[in-house]
Design an enzyme around this catalytic site. Sequence first.
Site, PDB file in Angstrom:
ATOM      1  N   ASP A 298      14.978 -11.000 -32.945  1.00 54.41           N
ATOM      2  CA  ASP A 298      15.030 -12.455 -32.829  1.00 54.41           C
ATOM      3  C   ASP A 298      15.854 -12.808 -31.604  1.00 54.41           C
ATOM      4  OD1 ASP A 298      14.418 -15.069 -33.462  1.00 54.41           O
ATOM      5  OD2 ASP A 298      15.516 -15.097 -35.359  1.00 54.41           O
ATOM      6  N   ASP A 299      15.720 -14.059 -31.171  1.00 57.48           N
ATOM      7  CA  ASP A 299      16.475 -14.502 -30.008  1.00 57.48           C
ATOM      8  C   ASP A 299      17.945 -14.691 -30.350  1.00 57.48           C
ATOM      9  OD1 ASP A 299      16.004 -16.720 -31.652  1.00 57.48           O
ATOM     10  OD2 ASP A 299      15.332 -18.024 -30.028  1.00 57.48           O
TER      11      ASP A 299
ATOM     12  N   ASP B 200      22.281 -17.393 -35.968  1.00 52.75           N
ATOM     13  CA  ASP B 200      23.197 -18.534 -36.032  1.00 52.75           C
ATOM     14  C   ASP B 200      24.054 -18.391 -37.286  1.00 52.75           C
ATOM     15  OD1 ASP B 200      24.389 -21.104 -36.298  1.00 52.75           O
ATOM     16  OD2 ASP B 200      22.775 -22.017 -35.167  1.00 52.75           O
TER      17      ASP B 200
END
Length: 167
Positions: free
Chosen positions: A102-103, A106
């Site tokens: 994933d980028d 969070d």
Amino acid sequence: MTDRLPHERGFHVSWDQLHRDARALAWRLQSEAPDDTGWRAVVAITRGGMAPAMIIARELDIRTVDTISVKSYDHQNQSEAIVIKSPDMDLIGDGEGVLVIDDLVDTGKTLEIVRKHMPKAHVATVYAKPMGREMVDSFITEVSQDTWIFFPWDLALQYVEPYRGSG
């Protein structure tokens, strides 16, 4: 400077920077590969993980690429994470020898649900925030929890006035 807009306090990532960071992640992941088989597949978390996953799959010569789609944001507000599309579980199994890309992590809610689907996968993100960092096995850059990352697919080039007058 306190008169800046919220988007001006964000971390802006260009295509070039994302490419460099994803290649750095691939370099790190090559030494993490299982000794006997190497990485057998990449699963990108859509949509943000697709560009880094493509780069990593290319750099590590992994030909099996799939996606998992997890929705955890409604615009900029985080909500309950749900799986919209699963990878081919006959191929992916429990995640043994699989890279999940994933980028960004969070809060970790998205990765929590992904890990339930593929508990033995190696989870890697390009960027990590402190609240979700424990959900990731590998990452490149940590940013503060209150930083909003603007990825290149979120941006368009345009003229910006200088901070001080032009005269």
